[in-house]
Structures are given as C-alpha cells and as structure tokens.
Design a protein around this motif. Structure first.
Motif, PDB file in Angstrom:
ATOM      1  N   GLY A   9     -22.202  71.374  24.560  1.00  0.00           N
ATOM      2  CA  GLY A   9     -22.627  72.637  25.173  1.00  0.00           C
ATOM      3  C   GLY A   9     -23.845  73.210  24.469  1.00  0.00           C
ATOM      4  N   GLY A  10     -24.827  73.615  25.277  1.00  0.00           N
ATOM      5  CA  GLY A  10     -26.096  74.095  24.708  1.00  0.00           C
ATOM      6  C   GLY A  10     -26.423  75.504  25.142  1.00  0.00           C
ATOM      7  N   GLY A  11     -25.396  76.347  25.306  1.00  0.00           N
ATOM      8  CA  GLY A  11     -25.656  77.772  25.553  1.00  0.00           C
ATOM      9  C   GLY A  11     -25.828  78.484  24.216  1.00  0.00           C
ATOM     10  N   THR A  12     -25.662  79.800  24.235  1.00  0.00           N
ATOM     11  CA  THR A  12     -25.816  80.569  23.004  1.00  0.00           C
ATOM     12  C   THR A  12     -24.829  80.072  21.941  1.00  0.00           C
ATOM     13  OG1 THR A  12     -26.340  82.445  24.420  1.00  0.00           O
ATOM     14  CG2 THR A  12     -25.963  82.920  22.107  1.00  0.00           C
ATOM     15  N   ALA A  13     -23.589  79.775  22.360  1.00  0.00           N
ATOM     16  CA  ALA A  13     -22.583  79.347  21.380  1.00  0.00           C
ATOM     17  C   ALA A  13     -22.967  78.009  20.753  1.00  0.00           C
ATOM     18  CB  ALA A  13     -21.221  79.241  22.060  1.00  0.00           C
ATOM     19  N   THR A 229     -18.447  74.545  25.720  1.00  0.00           N
ATOM     20  CA  THR A 229     -18.717  74.315  27.149  1.00  0.00           C
ATOM     21  C   THR A 229     -18.437  75.550  28.003  1.00  0.00           C
ATOM     22  OG1 THR A 229     -16.511  73.396  27.487  1.00  0.00           O
ATOM     23  CG2 THR A 229     -18.278  71.828  26.998  1.00  0.00           C
ATOM     24  N   GLY A 230     -18.323  76.713  27.379  1.00  0.00           N
ATOM     25  CA  GLY A 230     -18.168  77.943  28.155  1.00  0.00           C
ATOM     26  C   GLY A 230     -16.778  78.053  28.770  1.00  0.00           C
ATOM     27  N   PHE A 231     -16.696  78.806  29.878  1.00  0.00           N
ATOM     28  CA  PHE A 231     -15.398  79.054  30.504  1.00  0.00           C
ATOM     29  C   PHE A 231     -14.677  77.755  30.914  1.00  0.00           C
ATOM     30  CE2 PHE A 231     -17.283  83.349  31.871  1.00  0.00           C
ATOM     31  CZ  PHE A 231     -16.582  84.063  30.903  1.00  0.00           C
ATOM     32  N   GLY A 233     -14.068  75.070  29.095  1.00  0.00           N
ATOM     33  CA  GLY A 233     -13.182  74.569  28.038  1.00  0.00           C
ATOM     34  C   GLY A 233     -12.917  73.081  28.183  1.00  0.00           C
ATOM     35  N   LEU A 234     -13.986  72.295  28.317  1.00  0.00           N
ATOM     36  CA  LEU A 234     -13.849  70.864  28.635  1.00  0.00           C
ATOM     37  C   LEU A 234     -12.997  70.108  27.608  1.00  0.00           C
ATOM     38  CD1 LEU A 234     -14.805  68.466  30.416  1.00  0.00           C
ATOM     39  CD2 LEU A 234     -16.777  68.262  28.894  1.00  0.00           C
ATOM     40  N   LEU A 235     -13.182  70.400  26.341  1.00  0.00           N
ATOM     41  CA  LEU A 235     -12.438  69.665  25.307  1.00  0.00           C
ATOM     42  C   LEU A 235     -11.093  70.351  25.031  1.00  0.00           C
ATOM     43  CD1 LEU A 235     -15.253  68.460  25.045  1.00  0.00           C
ATOM     44  CD2 LEU A 235     -15.059  68.594  22.574  1.00  0.00           C
ATOM     45  N   ARG A 330     -17.539  84.518  37.554  1.00  0.00           N
ATOM     46  CA  ARG A 330     -16.093  84.742  37.378  1.00  0.00           C
ATOM     47  C   ARG A 330     -15.827  84.739  35.895  1.00  0.00           C
ATOM     48  NH1 ARG A 330     -12.708  83.109  41.834  1.00  0.00           N
ATOM     49  NH2 ARG A 330     -14.061  82.322  43.467  1.00  0.00           N
ATOM     50  N   MET A 331     -15.106  85.723  35.395  1.00  0.00           N
ATOM     51  CA  MET A 331     -14.875  85.795  33.946  1.00  0.00           C
ATOM     52  C   MET A 331     -13.434  85.379  33.634  1.00  0.00           C
ATOM     53  SD  MET A 331     -16.854  89.275  32.880  1.00  0.00           S
ATOM     54  CE  MET A 331     -15.752  90.387  33.715  1.00  0.00           C
ATOM     55  N   ARG A 332     -13.298  84.567  32.601  1.00  0.00           N
ATOM     56  CA  ARG A 332     -11.965  84.186  32.132  1.00  0.00           C
ATOM     57  C   ARG A 332     -11.658  85.108  30.941  1.00  0.00           C
ATOM     58  NH1 ARG A 332     -10.215  78.368  29.485  1.00  0.00           N
ATOM     59  NH2 ARG A 332     -11.622  79.068  27.860  1.00  0.00           N
TER      60      ARG A 332
HETATM   61  P1  FAD Z   1     -22.302  78.840  28.435  1.00  0.00           P
HETATM   62  O1  FAD Z   1     -23.495  79.708  28.381  1.00  0.00           O
HETATM   63  O2  FAD Z   1     -21.537  78.791  29.692  1.00  0.00           O
HETATM   64  O3  FAD Z   1     -22.745  77.390  27.990  1.00  0.00           O
HETATM   65  C1  FAD Z   1     -21.968  76.241  28.289  1.00  0.00           C
HETATM   66  C2  FAD Z   1     -22.762  75.000  27.952  1.00  0.00           C
HETATM   67  O4  FAD Z   1     -21.938  73.869  28.122  1.00  0.00           O
HETATM   68  C3  FAD Z   1     -23.993  74.777  28.831  1.00  0.00           C
HETATM   69  O5  FAD Z   1     -25.080  74.338  28.028  1.00  0.00           O
HETATM   70  C4  FAD Z   1     -23.570  73.626  29.757  1.00  0.00           C
HETATM   71  O6  FAD Z   1     -24.667  72.843  30.185  1.00  0.00           O
HETATM   72  C5  FAD Z   1     -22.662  72.868  28.788  1.00  0.00           C
HETATM   73  N1  FAD Z   1     -21.725  71.954  29.473  1.00  0.00           N
HETATM   74  C6  FAD Z   1     -20.675  72.298  30.264  1.00  0.00           C
HETATM   75  N2  FAD Z   1     -20.072  71.176  30.718  1.00  0.00           N
HETATM   76  C7  FAD Z   1     -20.744  70.127  30.170  1.00  0.00           C
HETATM   77  C8  FAD Z   1     -20.605  68.707  30.236  1.00  0.00           C
HETATM   78  N3  FAD Z   1     -19.653  68.126  30.983  1.00  0.00           N
HETATM   79  N4  FAD Z   1     -21.487  67.948  29.555  1.00  0.00           N
HETATM   80  C9  FAD Z   1     -22.455  68.506  28.786  1.00  0.00           C
HETATM   81  N5  FAD Z   1     -22.621  69.833  28.695  1.00  0.00           N
HETATM   82  C10 FAD Z   1     -21.781  70.624  29.368  1.00  0.00           C
HETATM   83  N6  FAD Z   1     -22.011  88.675  24.974  1.00  0.00           N
HETATM   84  C11 FAD Z   1     -22.651  89.555  24.186  1.00  0.00           C
HETATM   85  O7  FAD Z   1     -22.630  89.413  22.962  1.00  0.00           O
HETATM   86  N7  FAD Z   1     -23.340  90.598  24.730  1.00  0.00           N
HETATM   87  C12 FAD Z   1     -23.381  90.823  26.051  1.00  0.00           C
HETATM   88  O8  FAD Z   1     -24.051  91.745  26.490  1.00  0.00           O
HETATM   89  C13 FAD Z   1     -22.661  89.959  26.891  1.00  0.00           C
HETATM   90  N8  FAD Z   1     -22.635  90.152  28.225  1.00  0.00           N
HETATM   91  C14 FAD Z   1     -21.915  89.298  29.008  1.00  0.00           C
HETATM   92  C15 FAD Z   1     -21.801  89.553  30.380  1.00  0.00           C
HETATM   93  C16 FAD Z   1     -21.014  88.722  31.180  1.00  0.00           C
HETATM   94  C17 FAD Z   1     -20.860  89.014  32.622  1.00  0.00           C
HETATM   95  C18 FAD Z   1     -20.373  87.595  30.608  1.00  0.00           C
HETATM   96  C19 FAD Z   1     -19.562  86.666  31.452  1.00  0.00           C
HETATM   97  C20 FAD Z   1     -20.517  87.319  29.264  1.00  0.00           C
HETATM   98  C21 FAD Z   1     -21.251  88.180  28.453  1.00  0.00           C
HETATM   99  N9  FAD Z   1     -21.359  87.966  27.081  1.00  0.00           N
HETATM  100  C22 FAD Z   1     -21.996  88.855  26.293  1.00  0.00           C
HETATM  101  C23 FAD Z   1     -20.834  86.744  26.485  1.00  0.00           C
HETATM  102  C24 FAD Z   1     -21.973  85.746  26.293  1.00  0.00           C
HETATM  103  O9  FAD Z   1     -22.651  85.553  27.504  1.00  0.00           O
HETATM  104  C25 FAD Z   1     -21.448  84.422  25.788  1.00  0.00           C
HETATM  105  O10 FAD Z   1     -20.635  84.650  24.674  1.00  0.00           O
HETATM  106  C26 FAD Z   1     -22.573  83.511  25.389  1.00  0.00           C
HETATM  107  O11 FAD Z   1     -23.528  83.398  26.386  1.00  0.00           O
HETATM  108  C27 FAD Z   1     -22.058  82.172  25.010  1.00  0.00           C
HETATM  109  O12 FAD Z   1     -21.756  81.389  26.120  1.00  0.00           O
HETATM  110  P2  FAD Z   1     -21.340  79.893  25.833  1.00  0.00           P
HETATM  111  O13 FAD Z   1     -22.437  79.220  25.097  1.00  0.00           O
HETATM  112  O14 FAD Z   1     -19.988  79.891  25.238  1.00  0.00           O
HETATM  113  O15 FAD Z   1     -21.177  79.259  27.291  1.00  0.00           O
END
Ligand code: FAD
Length: 518
Positions: A9-13, A229-231, A233-235, A330-332
């Motif tokens: 996963g390459g989001g903020t986390a 992997t965000g909401f 939770g692939l692993l 959709r939020m989990r």
């Molecule tokens: P994601 O951003 O969903 O990243 C998931 C990653 O997994 C992506 O790179 C995707 O490509 C990768 N991935 C998924 N499946 C696969 C696969 N099979 N193979 C390879 N890669 C895969 N937090 C704050 O601190 N402040 C805020 O103001 C705030 N506002 C928010 C508002 C909303 C509506 C929501 C829902 C959340 C908010 N958050 C906020 C929380 C914040 O957005 C998250 O904590 C943050 O963006 C981290 O997301 P993540 O990296 O966990 O997941």
C-alpha cells in the motif's frame, strides 16, 4: 532478527511507515513498498494533529523543505460551527488551559463569566489569532511563543511521547502530494518501490505470511509484512481473517463525499484552522490549503443518501464547486480485534478508523509506527510484544472514540432526526460514569479516559463548554477563593492576544514567502 520488511500500500500510511522505518534502521533493514498503479488511495486526510511535527522532525525535514511541495498550511485549532445552534461557533485550539490558584481558567470562567466573552476567547490566545487569520510564526521563523517550542528550530528525532508542551499548531496538506513527496524522499534513501498489484498472499503451514505474489514482479518474500491497503485490509482481514469490530453503534457516520475546490488565497487570505460545520445529517469539513480548499460532508447513510449529501455539500461550497469532481467514500468505522497478527501489522485505515472529526487518521498512523518501533519483534517473535502493541493501538482508538462520542452527546442540537438520535445512542463502556462526574465538575487528567489517546483533559473541557453542557454549577471551592489571580490572568490573556494579532503576519503572508522559497 527481522531482516526484511514488505509494506503493501502506497497511501499516506504506506509511505509514512516506509520513510519512518528507513529513518530508524537505515540500511540495516531493507524496506520494500508495493503499491498498485490502479487501486486508488482514499484521496482525503489533509488536516492533522499537533504531534505530527515529530514525524517530520524525525525524518529530518524542516518546514521549508516539505510544506511548499505539499501545499502545506498551519492549523491552530478546529472551529466548530452550528454544533450548539445555528450561527454559533467556538474554537478547539492546540493550547492548554492556564491555572490560577490551583484551578484551570475554565473553572474560573464558569465562576466569573459575565457573559461578555465566549469561554474560548477568554481562556485562550489562539482563537484571536484564528479570527484574525494570523500565522503562528514571525517572518524570521520564530514561533509566537518561544517557550512552547520544546525542540528548538533544528529537527530532532523525538516521538509523540516526548511532547511535554502543547505545541500550538498542526498542519494541513495535500494528501496525494504528501504521499508523492514521501515516496520520492524514501526511494532516494533506499526504500525499494514496486509499482504492481498484489494478486495473492501466501501463508506457511503455521498461517504466517511467507510472501506476496505480484502481477508482474513475481513473489516477494520478507520476515515482516505491513498491511497499508486501506479499508480493504488485504493482509490482515482478507488473508489472516482477523475480525473487524465496528464502532458504528456509538459513531454512526459511515459515509463521506469530498471535493477539491480552487481558491485565490492571495485575494481571500487563509484561515489557520480546520472548520467543522454541523449539518442536518452530519458535518462538513473545510481545510484551507495553499491554493485550494479540501471539503467534504461526513454523514450517516441511515439519514441521508449520497446524492442528497453531494447536493448539500455543493450548495454549502457555492458556485466554485461547479467543476469539482465528487469523491464518494464508504467509511469502515471501528478497529481490528488485533492490528498485529503473526508476522503482519496493519497500519492506517486497514487497522482502524473513527471518522474524521478531530483529524486523527494520520495521528493513528504515526502512533502505530512509533509503537511498532517500540515493540519491534525479536528473533523469537515474543508474543508479549505483539500483545503490548495491540493493547496500545486498541486503547488509543477507543480513547479517541470516546472523545468523539462526547461531541455528539454534548451537542445541544436536536432539530433533525439525525441530531435527535444522538440523545438515546449507546455510550462506550465506562463513559456514562465519567459523563456523570463531568456534570458535577469539569474534567481533569484524573477523570478522562485513562490511556494515551492524544487528547488531554483540556480538550474535554473545551467541548463541554463549547457545546453548551458545562457542569451545573461552578466549582464549589472557588466560592471560597478570592479570584484576583484569575482576573489578572484573564486580563493578561486578552492583552497578549491583542498584541499578537498586531505583531504577527497573516498566515497567507507568511506562507507566500515560505512557498516562494524566501
Ligand atoms: P489508502 O489511502 O486507501 O491507501 C491504500 C493503498 O493500498 C493504495 O496505495 C492502494 O493502491 C494500495 N493497495 C490496495 N490494494 C492493493 C493491492 N492488491 N496491491 C497493491 N496495492 C494495493 N485523517 C487525518 O489525519 N485527517 C483528516 O482530515 C482525515 N480526513 C479523512 C476523511 C475521510 C472521509 C476519510 C475516509 C479519512 C480521513 N482521514 C483523515 C484518514 C486518512 O485519510 C487516512 O488515515 C490516510 O489517508 C491513510 O490511508 P491509508 O494509506 O491507510 O489507505
């Protein structure tokens, strides 16, 4: 020992975890991050908590190095609008309450209030800076109150647990740009980035993850796997089957719709705060970045459809929302029973989330990473380390859950079915007893949720006073005290706030220089 880590996963986390582990262990622990080019990130998460500065400091990044690249701005407070009634507002600032004769100024305000000033204006300096759209720093980079800066100007490798002052600001930033900036920063320092989809997760005979299979790069093995992997939770959920425990019985908002709206910051100026505006079926966030606003409506699908929510958000923003594309989410809401299972640790939305009120998503990520380093697995994978980690993550999420529940419980609104329903909603265990005590006296450190969750007791005081649910009477002991010291402090605060409004540049002026590299 753990000799290799794979992050999926390459989001903020994902990128916060990769860069933090790289900054901690350097070349001694190879880190590989696999991210899909096709599965989008959640695309929101732009307001933060004041502890986030430790993250940037830990990486050795100064503000002028990362803020311009991420449209960064300062956040001194959250402004709550219409939570008490239409047209009302108050600020929840990053500022502790001062103390006079052993009692906080909030206690004294309840006793001495003459109806002239809102409690937050009377007890704090930051609301005045917010109203005047000031920067927390002078043009030379000096913080408005030097004593609040426990780190000096040079970034230090501190963690949120070493924060002994209440640092007076957090940041707003563009989430996509931050992930891109950190990806660049991390790969230059040795993080291996693989752009590919994970199509299969392999487990050994014990059920531990042995490797992930990607579409184009084959199988990638590691000792420790981090699920970012965000909401999805692939692993942690889909592969290891860890149950997810919902918080929706106490926090019902399960959807959001977000827009990115361009703004002429030079003409309009920049508010140094996040706004949370209560609406009929939830609330709308407004996050001012350098060059645009991030905004979104958080609501409960029980009371409102996605179409209605989008229409309400567009009407709230006005004509400049016309061309903005809506992102429906959709939020989990809740947490995994355990965030660390076998050799897999979930960080970010894959671990847990409590809705965006009070901007804690990125705080949870930072907390998860810091705890992982503190509980880093040894050669035997001592189960006590995982247990300690899981306890700390669960308590942090549950503490924030309780603080957020207070926002709805203490709000005096009951003008729509959504707000009426808040009155009868179940409370998390232990909270009803605490609420009863807070009806008799304002919360202090000994009467709030007892485990670390980022919020101090002053935040609870702010919400009870701001939302219109103060204790029935001022503290009885104050009736026997003279109050001269408190009056002196109220007067001093007022002068201090007025002087700062005079002296400090506007947030726009300060950031325009920072963004221009001056
Ligand atoms: P994601 O951003 O969903 O990243 C998931 C990653 O997994 C992506 O790179 C995707 O490509 C990768 N991935 C998924 N499946 C696969 C696969 N099979 N193979 C390879 N890669 C895969 N937090 C704050 O601190 N402040 C805020 O103001 C705030 N506002 C928010 C508002 C909303 C509506 C929501 C829902 C959340 C908010 N958050 C906020 C929380 C914040 O957005 C998250 O904590 C943050 O963006 C981290 O997301 P993540 O990296 O966990 O997941």
């Amino acid at each position: 020992m753990v000799n290799s880590v794979v992050i999926v996963g390459g989001g903020t986390a994902g990128w916060m975890t990769a860069t933090y582990l790289q900054a901690t262990f350097g070349d001694r622990l190879p880190v590989t991050l696999v991210e899909s080019a096709d599965v989008p990130t959640v695309g929101v998460g732009e307001a933060t908590f004041s502890t986030v500065r430790h993250f940037f400091d830990y990486l050795g990044l100064a503000e002028h190095e990362w803020m311009p690249a991420c449209n960064g701005s300062y956040k001194l407070a959250i402004r709550f609008e219409n939570w008490r009634g239409q047209g009302e507002h108050f600020y929840h600032p990053f500022e502790r309450l001062r103390v006079a004769d052993g009692f906080s100024l909030a206690d004294w305000w309840l006793k001495l209030d003459d109806g002239e000033r809102r409690f937050d204006e009377a007890c704090y300096v930051l609301p005045a800076l917010c109203e005047a759209k000031r920067s927390p720093k002078q043009f030379d980079g000096e913080l408005f109150e030097r004593s609040l800066h426990d780190g000096g100007d040079r970034p230090r490798r501190t963690t949120m647990f070493q924060q002994d002052t209440q640092f007076p600001y957090a940041y707003h930033f563009d989430a996509a740009r931050l992930a891109g900036f950190l990806a660049d920063f991390g790969t230059r320092r040795g993080v291996r980035r693989v752009l590919d989809d994970v199509v299969e997760v392999r487990q050994d005979e014990r059920g531990w993850i042995s490797g992930i299979v990607t579409r184009e790069h084959g199988e990638i093995e590691a000792d420790l796997f981090i699920d970012c992997t965000g909401f999805r939770g692939l692993l942690i959920n889909k592969t290891l089957g860890e149950p997810f425990e919902s918080f929706q019985d106490v926090l019902p908002n399960d959807r959001a719709v977000a827009l990115r709206v361009p703004v002429d910051v030079e003409r309009e100026g920049m508010a140094p705060y996040t706004t949370a505006s209560a609406r009929d079926c939830g609330w709308i966030w407004t996050i001012p970045l350098f060059g645009r606003i991030g905004t979104g409506y958080v609501y409960s699908s029980q009371f409102c459809s996605p179409e209605e929510a989008e229409a309400e958000l567009r009407a709230f923003v006005g004509p400049r929302a016309k061309d903005a594309e809506a992102n429906h989410i959709r939020m989990r809401i809740g947490r995994n029973r355990r965030s660390w299972v076998n050799n897999c640790v979930a960080i970010g939305l894959s671990s847990g989330f409590v809705e965006p009120l009070e901007s804690t998503g990125i705080f949870f990520i930072q907390h998860g990473i810091e705890q992982l380093v503190r509980h880093f697995p040894d050669a035997d994978w001592d189960a006590n380390l995982a247990r300690g980690y899981n306890e700390s993550v669960a308590r942090c999420l549950e503490g924030v859950r309780e603080f957020l529940v207070l926002h709805y419980k203490a709000s005096t609104r009951n003008d729509t079915p959504y707000w009426k329903a808040t009155e009868d909603r179940r409370l998390p265990d232990g909270m009803a007893e605490r609420l009863r005590l807070w009806e008799a006296r304002l919360p202090d450190a000994s009467s709030v949720y007892p485990y670390y969750h980022g919020f101090e007791s002053y935040s609870y005081d702010v919400m009870l006073l701001g939302l219109g649910r103060p204790p029935a009477r001022p503290h009885a002991a104050l009736g026997l005290l003279e109050g001269g010291e408190a009056r002196r402090q109220f007067a001093e605060l007022r002068e201090h706030a007025a002087r700062l409004v005079e002296e400090l540049p506007s947030q726009y002026e300060y950031l325009a220089r920072l963004h221009a590299g001056r």
